[in-house]
Design an enzyme around this catalytic site. Structure first.
Site, PDB file in Angstrom:
ATOM      1  N   HIS A 127       0.811  -1.221   0.000  1.00  0.00           N
ATOM      2  CA  HIS A 127       0.000   0.000   0.000  1.00  0.00           C
ATOM      3  C   HIS A 127       0.844   1.271   0.000  1.00  0.00           C
ATOM      4  O   HIS A 127       0.328   2.361  -0.223  1.00  0.00           O
ATOM      5  CB  HIS A 127      -0.980  -0.005   1.191  1.00  0.00           C
ATOM      6  CG  HIS A 127      -0.335   0.225   2.530  1.00  0.00           C
ATOM      7  ND1 HIS A 127      -0.027  -0.791   3.397  1.00  0.00           N
ATOM      8  CD2 HIS A 127       0.040   1.358   3.163  1.00  0.00           C
ATOM      9  CE1 HIS A 127       0.502  -0.305   4.498  1.00  0.00           C
ATOM     10  NE2 HIS A 127       0.549   1.008   4.383  1.00  0.00           N
ATOM     11  N   ASP A 157       0.276  -7.752   1.509  1.00  0.00           N
ATOM     12  CA  ASP A 157       0.673  -6.337   1.572  1.00  0.00           C
ATOM     13  C   ASP A 157       2.188  -6.183   1.567  1.00  0.00           C
ATOM     14  O   ASP A 157       2.752  -5.380   2.319  1.00  0.00           O
ATOM     15  CB  ASP A 157       0.078  -5.662   2.814  1.00  0.00           C
ATOM     16  CG  ASP A 157       0.111  -4.138   2.705  1.00  0.00           C
ATOM     17  OD1 ASP A 157       0.228  -3.629   1.579  1.00  0.00           O
ATOM     18  OD2 ASP A 157       0.037  -3.466   3.748  1.00  0.00           O
ATOM     19  N   GLY A 229       3.337   6.404   8.223  1.00  0.00           N
ATOM     20  CA  GLY A 229       4.682   6.673   7.716  1.00  0.00           C
ATOM     21  C   GLY A 229       5.663   5.600   8.128  1.00  0.00           C
ATOM     22  O   GLY A 229       6.709   5.426   7.511  1.00  0.00           O
ATOM     23  N   ASN A 230       5.343   4.860   9.211  1.00  0.00           N
ATOM     24  CA  ASN A 230       6.150   3.717   9.618  1.00  0.00           C
ATOM     25  C   ASN A 230       5.907   2.503   8.726  1.00  0.00           C
ATOM     26  O   ASN A 230       6.670   1.533   8.766  1.00  0.00           O
ATOM     27  CB  ASN A 230       5.845   3.314  11.064  1.00  0.00           C
ATOM     28  CG  ASN A 230       6.677   4.090  12.076  1.00  0.00           C
ATOM     29  OD1 ASN A 230       6.160   4.962  12.748  1.00  0.00           O
ATOM     30  ND2 ASN A 230       7.952   3.765  12.178  1.00  0.00           N
ATOM     31  N   SER A 231       4.829   2.537   7.931  1.00  0.00           N
ATOM     32  CA  SER A 231       4.501   1.392   7.088  1.00  0.00           C
ATOM     33  C   SER A 231       5.677   1.025   6.204  1.00  0.00           C
ATOM     34  O   SER A 231       6.248   1.870   5.518  1.00  0.00           O
ATOM     35  CB  SER A 231       3.289   1.722   6.213  1.00  0.00           C
ATOM     36  OG  SER A 231       2.129   1.864   6.986  1.00  0.00           O
ATOM     37  N   LEU A 286      -9.092 -23.271  -4.767  1.00  0.00           N
ATOM     38  CA  LEU A 286     -10.153 -24.254  -4.995  1.00  0.00           C
ATOM     39  C   LEU A 286     -11.422 -23.612  -5.531  1.00  0.00           C
ATOM     40  O   LEU A 286     -12.231 -24.280  -6.172  1.00  0.00           O
ATOM     41  CB  LEU A 286     -10.484 -25.016  -3.700  1.00  0.00           C
ATOM     42  CG  LEU A 286      -9.568 -26.172  -3.313  1.00  0.00           C
ATOM     43  CD1 LEU A 286     -10.108 -26.872  -2.066  1.00  0.00           C
ATOM     44  CD2 LEU A 286      -9.412 -27.169  -4.448  1.00  0.00           C
ATOM     45  N   GLY A 287     -11.620 -22.350  -5.238  1.00  0.00           N
ATOM     46  CA  GLY A 287     -12.825 -21.688  -5.713  1.00  0.00           C
ATOM     47  C   GLY A 287     -14.036 -21.968  -4.843  1.00  0.00           C
ATOM     48  O   GLY A 287     -15.089 -22.376  -5.337  1.00  0.00           O
ATOM     49  N   VAL A 288     -13.876 -21.731  -3.536  1.00  0.00           N
ATOM     50  CA  VAL A 288     -14.988 -21.939  -2.611  1.00  0.00           C
ATOM     51  C   VAL A 288     -15.122 -20.728  -1.694  1.00  0.00           C
ATOM     52  O   VAL A 288     -14.153 -20.003  -1.434  1.00  0.00           O
ATOM     53  CB  VAL A 288     -14.793 -23.203  -1.742  1.00  0.00           C
ATOM     54  CG1 VAL A 288     -14.858 -24.453  -2.595  1.00  0.00           C
ATOM     55  CG2 VAL A 288     -13.480 -23.141  -0.967  1.00  0.00           C
TER      56      VAL A 288
END
Length: 384
Positions: A127, A157, A229-231, A286-288
């Site tokens: 981000h 992230d 800002g620490n991100s 798997l699509g669930v």
């Protein structure tokens, strides 16, 4: 008579002196009828009285600070979506009307990053650099460079960028498996854009998940002050080694309230290596759509314990649909690994390789049914 009194006085004085000396050497003779005073035993510390206390973490800060960088990003202003701009006559007289010069840049955003190799690779949060047209990096020694985005993984992230400069101070990775709650940690970053800052705290919890921050969560929780800002900055131990990448805070005001979260260095290394090698992270799918099994649901589906993941939906023509998995089934295990809840199911599936065939154990109508599913590749989802 006077002579006898003098002899008596001298004898008494000598006797008292002898008695005083005897009671001084033998105190118990003073009160021979009283029991001896009880002896109280206390537990003595095994550490020496002069045991050194680590009052400063300056060496750890000095070791880690050169590896933490400030990141500045900017975006080019996009053309207006006003429908009049699509009219040829309007464009003939007024042109494109796009901002020029300084106005063509949106305001820069501030974040942090960590140099993880001498080749110039930097790990930060997705981000921080998401949708950036230009990424500038400022090192602690005053040097600056333009960075190139190598790859990003929105599900954790994490993003990797690269700069080309000589003599880069790469950070050392700590052994996160040896970390314990209560260990002292330092958070290093660029809060509020004021410049590089070091804060101290302890590890408050390990393995935090289901917070709704990322798709895949396994956070280190700390009370070291982590502010905007620490991100992307570093969470290090008292030796200056990297424990994690600071990524989020729990706050209703935007300021630090003593609950910060960092992505563990083990996850960072795994994702970083995949991004550098392939530019993206490949995960199983798997699509669930699932939900956790509550005690009420366990009783309804005749389960012995409230474990597993209830299938709430199945993607049409997805791997699960092709394997015969239906809504209402309860997943108990995948590839022999127990599914404790929906988060555990997601971790198990994501670790599988696409096109791999695995056994899937479900409960259907009170009976256990084993199916075979061919794992698909997890598609990219837009995070809101």
């Amino acid at each position: 008579m006077k002579k006898l009194w003098l002899i008596f006085a001298q004898t008494t004085t000598i006797g008292l002196a002898i008695w005083f000396l005897l009671t001084l050497l033998k105190p118990e003779w003073r009160m021979p009828n009283m029991a001896p005073a009880p002896v109280v035993t206390v537990k003595e510390s095994q550490a020496p009285a002069s045991a050194p206390a680590e009052l400063s973490y300056s060496l750890a800060a000095k070791k880690a600070k050169p590896s933490v960088v400030n990141i500045f990003t900017s975006q080019q202003a996009r053309p207006s979506r006003n429908p009049w701009l699509n009219d040829p006559l309007f464009r003939r007289f007024f042109g494109d009307r796009l901002p020029q010069g300084e106005d063509a840049q949106r305001p820069s955003s501030l974040g942090s990053g960590v140099l993880v190799s001498e080749q110039g690779y930097i790990v930060t949060n997705n981000h921080v650099v998401d949708a950036a047209d230009q990424i500038e990096v400022a090192l602690a020694d005053g040097r600056t460079a333009t960075a190139k985005l190598i790859g990003s993984d929105p599900d954790t992230d994490i993003a990797v960028i690269k700069i080309d400069l000589p003599n880069l101070p790469a950070i050392s990775f700590a052994d996160v498996d040896k970390v314990e709650i209560g260990d002292v940690v330092l958070a290093i970053g660029n809060p509020f854009g004021v410049g590089q800052t070091v804060t101290m705290g302890i590890i408050s919890a390990l393995g935090r998940s289901e917070l709704g921050i990322n798709t895949f969560e396994n956070f280190i929780q700390t009370d070291a002050a982590i502010n905007p800002g620490n991100s992307g900055g570093a969470l290090v131990d008292t030796r200056g080694n990297l424990l994690g990448i600071n990524t989020a805070i729990y706050s209703k005001t935007g300021g630090s309230l003593g609950i910060g979260f960092a992505i563990p260095a083990t996850t960072v290394k795994q994702i970083m290596e995949a991004l550098i090698k392939e530019g993206s992270v490949t995960r199983g799918w798997l699509g669930v759509e699932v939900q956790d099994v509550t005690p009420e649901l366990a009783a309804s589906f005749q389960l012995q314990t409230a474990k597993g993941a209830l299938i709430a939906g199945v993607v049409r023509s997805g791997p699960a649909a092709k394997a015969g998995i239906r809504p209402g089934d309860v997943l108990l295990s995948i590839n022999g690994k127990e599914v404790a809840n929906s988060a555990k199911m997601l971790d198990i599936i994501s670790a599988l390789k696409p096109e791999q065939s695995v056994p899937v154990l479900v409960v259907r109508d009170g009976q256990q049914v084993e199916l075979k599913a061919e794992v698909g590749k997890r598609p990219k989802f837009n995070r809101q």
